[in-house]
Each structure stands twice: as C-alpha cells, then as structure tokens.
Design an enzyme around this catalytic site. Structure first.
Site, mmCIF file in Angstrom:
data_model
loop_
_atom_site.group_PDB
_atom_site.id
_atom_site.type_symbol
_atom_site.label_atom_id
_atom_site.label_comp_id
_atom_site.label_asym_id
_atom_site.label_seq_id
_atom_site.Cartn_x
_atom_site.Cartn_y
_atom_site.Cartn_z
ATOM 1 N N CYS A 123 0.852 -1.206 0.000
ATOM 2 C CA CYS A 123 0.000 0.000 0.000
ATOM 3 C C CYS A 123 0.884 1.252 0.000
ATOM 4 O O CYS A 123 0.584 2.225 -0.687
ATOM 5 C CB CYS A 123 -0.934 0.012 1.205
ATOM 6 S SG CYS A 123 -2.387 -1.049 1.009
ATOM 7 N N HIS B 107 -0.831 -8.665 0.665
ATOM 8 C CA HIS B 107 -1.485 -7.727 -0.256
ATOM 9 C C HIS B 107 -1.372 -8.376 -1.635
ATOM 10 O O HIS B 107 -0.254 -8.680 -2.080
ATOM 11 C CB HIS B 107 -0.758 -6.367 -0.187
ATOM 12 C CG HIS B 107 -1.284 -5.321 -1.116
ATOM 13 N ND1 HIS B 107 -1.619 -4.041 -0.688
ATOM 14 C CD2 HIS B 107 -1.525 -5.346 -2.456
ATOM 15 C CE1 HIS B 107 -2.045 -3.335 -1.721
ATOM 16 N NE2 HIS B 107 -1.989 -4.101 -2.803
ATOM 17 N N HIS C 172 -0.699 -9.824 -5.034
ATOM 18 C CA HIS C 172 0.289 -9.513 -6.070
ATOM 19 C C HIS C 172 0.603 -10.758 -6.882
ATOM 20 O O HIS C 172 0.534 -11.873 -6.387
ATOM 21 C CB HIS C 172 1.576 -8.952 -5.447
ATOM 22 C CG HIS C 172 2.191 -9.844 -4.421
ATOM 23 N ND1 HIS C 172 1.729 -9.938 -3.129
ATOM 24 C CD2 HIS C 172 3.228 -10.707 -4.504
ATOM 25 C CE1 HIS C 172 2.454 -10.814 -2.460
ATOM 26 N NE2 HIS C 172 3.373 -11.297 -3.272
ATOM 27 N N HIS D 244 3.507 -12.514 -9.302
ATOM 28 C CA HIS D 244 4.928 -12.507 -9.673
ATOM 29 C C HIS D 244 5.070 -12.784 -11.173
ATOM 30 O O HIS D 244 4.453 -13.719 -11.679
ATOM 31 C CB HIS D 244 5.697 -13.606 -8.927
ATOM 32 C CG HIS D 244 5.762 -13.432 -7.447
ATOM 33 N ND1 HIS D 244 6.889 -12.982 -6.797
ATOM 34 C CD2 HIS D 244 4.838 -13.639 -6.472
ATOM 35 C CE1 HIS D 244 6.668 -12.937 -5.487
ATOM 36 N NE2 HIS D 244 5.426 -13.332 -5.261
HETATM 37 P P1 5GP Z 1 5.325 -13.113 -1.559
HETATM 38 O O1 5GP Z 1 6.298 -14.073 -0.977
HETATM 39 O O2 5GP Z 1 4.494 -12.409 -0.523
HETATM 40 O O3 5GP Z 1 4.497 -13.705 -2.663
HETATM 41 O O4 5GP Z 1 6.207 -12.036 -2.309
HETATM 42 C C1 5GP Z 1 6.572 -10.814 -1.782
HETATM 43 C C2 5GP Z 1 7.691 -10.304 -2.634
HETATM 44 O O5 5GP Z 1 7.825 -8.924 -2.377
HETATM 45 C C3 5GP Z 1 9.039 -10.949 -2.330
HETATM 46 O O6 5GP Z 1 9.547 -11.559 -3.510
HETATM 47 C C4 5GP Z 1 9.923 -9.773 -1.862
HETATM 48 O O7 5GP Z 1 11.244 -9.866 -2.334
HETATM 49 C C5 5GP Z 1 9.189 -8.573 -2.429
HETATM 50 N N1 5GP Z 1 9.311 -7.356 -1.616
HETATM 51 C C6 5GP Z 1 9.128 -7.254 -0.277
HETATM 52 N N2 5GP Z 1 9.271 -5.991 0.137
HETATM 53 C C7 5GP Z 1 9.540 -5.256 -0.983
HETATM 54 C C8 5GP Z 1 9.797 -3.874 -1.202
HETATM 55 O O8 5GP Z 1 9.792 -3.035 -0.288
HETATM 56 N N3 5GP Z 1 10.047 -3.485 -2.477
HETATM 57 C C9 5GP Z 1 10.045 -4.367 -3.524
HETATM 58 N N4 5GP Z 1 10.292 -3.883 -4.739
HETATM 59 N N5 5GP Z 1 9.805 -5.688 -3.357
HETATM 60 C C10 5GP Z 1 9.563 -6.122 -2.097
HETATM 61 ZN ZN ZN Z 2 -1.833 -3.288 1.180
#
Ligand code: 5GP
Ligand code: ZN
Length: 107
Positions: free
Chosen positions: A7, A96, A98, A100
């Site tokens: 967010c 949140h 997202h 990939h």
């Molecule tokens: P999840 O594991 O929740 O599917 O993926 C979260 C992703 O967000 C991870 O691959 C992590 O490296 C990335 N991430 C976390 N914090 C940040 C941030 O502050 N900036 C960016 N650009 N990526 C982030």
């Molecule tokens: Zn959020």
C-alpha cells in the site's frame, strides 16, 4: 492498510520505480529477485490474499494477469511464469494481492 508495504509503494510513500501503472495496478521490480527477471504486479486495492478474493474482484484479478502480459512483452520475455503465492504455506509473505512475473532464464 497503514502498515502494508505494498500500500505504501502504491501511494508512493516508499519511492519505487514503476515499469507500468494503470488505474488499478502497478508493476515494479522485486527487491530480492528469484529469477533473472522478476517483477510484481500489485493491485492498488488492498486485498490481503487470493483467499479473500470475492466474485466482485474477478475483473481485478483478470486485470493483473493482463497487465503482466503487457509487461512481459515490454520486457522482451518470450516465456515466463506468473505466480500467486497464497497463504504462508504457499510462500506468501506480503499480505497484499500480487502476481509474480518470473523469467529471463537461458533457453
Ligand atoms: P510473496 O512471498 O508475498 O508472494 O512475495 C513478496 C515479494 O515482495 C518478495 O519476492 C519480496 O522480495 C518482495 N518485496 C518485499 N518488500 C519489498 C519492497 O519493499 N520493495 C520491492 N520492490 N519488493 C519487495
Ligand atoms: Zn496493502
């Protein structure tokens, strides 16, 4: 959500370069890439997980996939993976929604 990092990125409270921005989503590089090319397609609306998605969010989730396709073309990816991590056991760390975009491996 006040303490949600995505967010904050969406609201530009954490400065992040967007590859793409639409009315409902932004795309930016993952800070800790798991592939040679790794971007995140992030909904502007805070929904904590795919687990929380309702019928009314169907178009939004479709939009994330379509934005990913446009970004992949822009990045010159001829093939790639699109991944939603769902829940802690599914590898989700940021609560949140997202998507990939993973690619750039040698053929
Ligand atoms: P999840 O594991 O929740 O599917 O993926 C979260 C992703 O967000 C991870 O691959 C992590 O490296 C990335 N991430 C976390 N914090 C940040 C941030 O502050 N900036 C960016 N650009 N990526 C982030
Ligand atoms: Zn959020």
């Amino acid at each position: 959500m006040n303490d949600c990092v995505f967010c904050k990125i969406v609201k530009k409270e954490i400065p992040t370069e967007f590859l793409q921005e639409s009315k409902d989503a932004v795309i930016f590089k993952d800070i800790k890439p798991s592939a040679p090319v790794h971007y995140l397609v992030v909904s502007k609306k805070h929904i904590s997980s795919i687990k929380e998605v309702e019928h009314e969010n169907e178009a939004l989730i479709g939009h994330l996939v379509h934005e990913a396709k446009i970004a992949a073309e822009k990045l010159g990816l001829s093939g790639y993976k699109l991944v939603f991590n769902v829940g802690r056991e599914g590898g989700q760390v940021i609560d949140h929604v997202h998507l990939h975009i993973l690619g750039g491996w040698p053929r």
